[in-house]
Design a protein around this motif. Structure first.
Motif, PDB file in Angstrom:
ATOM      1  N   SER A 147       0.827  -1.205   0.000  1.00  0.00           N
ATOM      2  CA  SER A 147       0.000   0.000   0.000  1.00  0.00           C
ATOM      3  C   SER A 147       0.862   1.255   0.000  1.00  0.00           C
ATOM      4  O   SER A 147       0.469   2.278  -0.553  1.00  0.00           O
ATOM      5  CB  SER A 147      -0.947  -0.003   1.188  1.00  0.00           C
ATOM      6  OG  SER A 147      -0.220   0.008   2.378  1.00  0.00           O
ATOM      7  N   SER A 202       0.701   4.435  -2.544  1.00  0.00           N
ATOM      8  CA  SER A 202       0.477   5.760  -1.970  1.00  0.00           C
ATOM      9  C   SER A 202       1.495   6.775  -2.486  1.00  0.00           C
ATOM     10  O   SER A 202       1.152   7.915  -2.770  1.00  0.00           O
ATOM     11  CB  SER A 202       0.548   5.678  -0.455  1.00  0.00           C
ATOM     12  OG  SER A 202       0.497   6.961   0.116  1.00  0.00           O
ATOM     13  N   GLU A 261      -0.543   3.090   4.664  1.00  0.00           N
ATOM     14  CA  GLU A 261      -0.012   4.144   3.791  1.00  0.00           C
ATOM     15  C   GLU A 261       0.647   5.251   4.606  1.00  0.00           C
ATOM     16  O   GLU A 261       1.703   5.763   4.231  1.00  0.00           O
ATOM     17  CB  GLU A 261      -1.128   4.730   2.927  1.00  0.00           C
ATOM     18  CG  GLU A 261      -1.605   3.794   1.853  1.00  0.00           C
ATOM     19  CD  GLU A 261      -2.729   4.380   1.024  1.00  0.00           C
ATOM     20  OE1 GLU A 261      -3.039   5.587   1.161  1.00  0.00           O
ATOM     21  OE2 GLU A 261      -3.304   3.624   0.220  1.00  0.00           O
TER      22      GLU A 261
END
Length: 100
Positions: A23, A27, A65
């Motif tokens: 993630s 991001s 993130e």
């Protein structure tokens, strides 16, 4: 005893990095259009990047993130070994009135 402790630290570091890598990469590649708020958090004894970010994020943020971005933006080499008094800058999305 030291060997067991080092193995545990390495295991925790690997777990934390594995949890945020997927993630976090997405991001960093994505352009945030929503306003961000900057927090300056002072690490306490035993704090990790994860524990600091967990105290700051809202339901609007993706914790993984935020952790990844915080590690990258603060140039942190070991997110499990913060020094007491170390200031960590954390960016989270601004929550608009009426939103949770």
């Amino acid at each position: 005893m030291h060997r067991r402790r080092n193995i545990l630290k390495i295991g925790l570091l690997c777990l934390a990095l594995t949890a945020v890598i997927g993630s976090g990469t997405a991001s960093l590649l994505q352009n945030h259009t929503e306003p961000m708020i900057e927090y300056h958090a002072e690490a306490q004894s035993g704090d990790t990047v994860w524990s600091i970010c967990k105290r700051i994020v809202t339901d609007k943020d993706n914790l993984q993130e935020v952790v990844w971005r915080t590690i990258e933006e603060n140039h942190i080499k070991d997110p499990t070994e913060l020094q007491p008094g170390q200031v960590v800058i954390v960016h989270v999305q601004e929550v608009q009135e009426g939103q949770k």
